[in-house]
Write a protein that holds these residues in place. Structure first.
Motif: not given
Length: 96
Positions: A22-39
Motif C-alpha cells: 500500500c505504501k509503495q502504491a503511494g497510499l497514506y497510512r490513516v490507521q494500522f490497517s487502513c490506507f488512503l490515497g489517489t490511484l
C-alpha cells in the motif's frame, strides 16, 4: 480516483507485506490497517492483484473503496485526523 484500502489479515508477515504494498502504491497510512490515497485505474488493478497474492481467502478480508474528491471533502474528522493534503497527486509523488 481516491481510494480507501482496509484490510483484516491474520498472518503477521502477510499483513506487514500488505502495508508495504500500500505504501509503495503511494497510499497514506490513516490507521494500522487502513490506507488512503489517489490511484489510477491501472494502479488500483495492480494493487488488487498484489494484495490478492498475499491473503488467505478463507480467513482474510481486503476492501478497496473508491471515493470522489467531493465525498472526501465532506468527511467528518474527529480526534487525531490525517492530513488531507497528503491525498493529492502532488504530495503522493513525494513518496517515490
Amino acid at each position: 480516483m481516491i481510494a480507501w484500502v482496509l484490510y483484516d489479515i491474520v498472518n503477521d508477515k502477510a499483513r506487514t507485506k500488505a502495508a508495504k504494498v500500500c505504501k509503495q502504491a503511494g497510499l497514506y497510512r490513516v490507521q494500522f490497517s487502513c490506507f488512503l490515497g489517489t490511484l489510477t485505474p491501472n494502479q488500483r488493478d495492480t494493487l488488487q492483484l498484489q494484495l490478492a497474492d498475499l491473503i488467505d481467502e478463507d480467513t482474510d478480508r481486503v476492501y478497496i473503496f473508491p471515493m470522489s474528491r467531493s465525498e472526501l471533502q465532506q468527511t467528518t474528522l474527529l480526534g487525531q485526523a490525517f492530513d488531507r493534503k497528503l491525498v493529492t497527486d502532488e504530495v503522493r509523488a513525494l513518496f517515490f
